[in-house]
Write an enzyme that holds these catalytic residues in place. Structure first.
Site, PDB file in Angstrom:
ATOM      1  N   ARG A  80     -19.143  79.968   4.656  1.00 43.52           N
ATOM      2  CA  ARG A  80     -18.262  80.787   5.795  1.00 43.52           C
ATOM      3  C   ARG A  80     -19.258  82.103   5.670  1.00 43.52           C
ATOM      4  NH1 ARG A  80     -13.617  80.518   7.927  1.00 43.52           N
ATOM      5  NH2 ARG A  80     -12.465  78.770   6.424  1.00 43.52           N
TER       6      ARG A  80
ATOM      7  N   GLY B  78     -17.747  76.830  -2.083  1.00 40.85           N
ATOM      8  CA  GLY B  78     -17.119  77.310  -3.176  1.00 40.85           C
ATOM      9  C   GLY B  78     -17.583  76.796  -4.268  1.00 40.85           C
TER      10      GLY B  78
ATOM     11  N   LYS C  66       0.052  67.372  -9.558  1.00 39.36           N
ATOM     12  CA  LYS C  66      -0.351  67.881 -11.099  1.00 39.36           C
ATOM     13  C   LYS C  66      -0.805  69.515 -10.763  1.00 39.36           C
ATOM     14  CE  LYS C  66      -4.706  68.561  -9.872  1.00 39.36           C
ATOM     15  NZ  LYS C  66      -5.783  69.429 -10.163  1.00 39.36           N
TER      16      LYS C  66
END
Length: 338
Positions: A34, A12, A195
């Site tokens: 993937r 990614g 956060k």
């Protein structure tokens, strides 16, 4: 420093950016994707067609679609996958490891139902294969869009042993990617995960045009909430004043690169969560983390009003302005009470 053989599990945006950092630091870098198409494009055209496709990747970075193949003779394995897939992927690659590898996760989140952090998941899954001392995390204010362009970035390596933390530091360190060491693993992970909830809240404030005063209050009280959870789990207070506390909170709540802030912004503009998620090709970790942290807070009787408010907006269809009104009309409190 000798080169290390490093595999990044996940192609990614952040995995791609870290591949470039690791190559710049002088390591031999492999990536697992993937999608076979992404692996082929990285090898043949030296770009990731789906993420950060405006960045040219060095020819030395090799990509594979076969998980076992890209784990042969590796010194370090970096998990750069969405947090909810970590347990499954770690289980799949466990038979391919011989136990000497340093395992690093950069995924940020708290697992639903178990309330485990990412490093805790790795410790559990890898029992009998790798020692807890070989597991660490790399967290901090580091949007992939800037890391991939080698803009100045500072992060934190935290591990269960100082030796492992130093190996992570040495492996990633470049002139534009500065790595600090922290031995407070749970504090680093709680800060880096919670956060994202606050970033969704900050995005809602911006999208609903509620003002800078509201966002400043949100960030400040969000830090307080993050710290309260961390201390309950054994973290050190000072960690939340550092890069994975205040630093990560600032960048995620204010940057246009932040996926979590973007989700909140669109909710603040009136869009529905399902429609937003369906339109995104990347994961906003804060959505799932909101559920985990809200459930954890209820189970442990810990007051986390912002988290509860964001949960009500995301999963109970409460109007953001109504949720804000509930926060603003809570009983008066002293500021510094943990």
């Amino acid at each position: 420093m000798s080169k290390r053989n490093v595999t990044i599990v996940g192609a990614g945006s952040f995995g791609t950016a870290l591949a470039l950092v690791l190559d710049t630091a002088g390591n031999n870098v492999q990536m697992w994707a993937r999608e076979e198409n992404i692996a082929n494009q990285i090898n043949e055209k030296h770009i990731n067609p789906s993420y950060l496709n405006d960045i040219d990747l060095p020819e030395g970075i090799k990509a594979y679609n076969d998980l076992e193949q890209c784990l042969k003779s590796q010194d370090m394995v970096v998990f750069a996958t969405p947090s909810h897939t970590l347990r499954e992927l770690a289980g799949k690659l466990k038979p391919c490891l011989d136990g000497h590898e340093i395992l690093v996760t950069v995924a940020k989140g708290i697992e639903n139902d178990t309330f485990k952090t990412m490093s805790q998941i790795l410790v559990e899954v890898m029992e009998g294969t790798t020692y807890e001392d070989n597991i660490g995390v790399l967290y901090g204010p580091s949007h992939a869009e800037e890391v991939g362009k080698l803009k100045p970035t500072t992060v934190v390596a935290a591990a269960y042993s100082t030796r492992t933390a130093r190996i992570i530091q040495e492996t990633f360190l470049t002139p534009m990617f500065r790595v600090y060491i922290n031995n407070d693993v749970i504090g680093v992970e709680i800060g880096g995960s919670v956060k994202n909830i606050m970033a969704i809240a900050a995005g809602i404030v911006d999208g609903a045009e509620l003002g800078d005063n509201a966002k400043a209050a949100l960030i400040t009280r969000g830090l307080h909430e993050m710290k309260r959870m961390g201390l309950m789990m054994g973290a050190h207070s000072d960690t939340f004043s550092g890069l994975t506390g205040m630093g990560d909170l600032i960048v995620t709540c204010t940057s246009t690169h932040s996926r979590n802030r973007s989700v909140g912004f669109r909710i603040g503009k009136g869009e529905k969560l399902d429609d937003i998620i369906d339109s995104m090709n990347m994961v906003a970790e804060g959505v799932k983390t909101t559920k985990s942290v809200r459930d954890w807070a209820i189970k442990n009787n810990v007051e986390m009003p912002i988290t509860h408010a964001i949960y009500s907006v995301l999963f109970e269809n409460v109007d953001p302005r109504d949720a804000l009104y509930e926060l603003m009309t809570r009983d008066p409190k002293d500021e510094i009470v943990m």
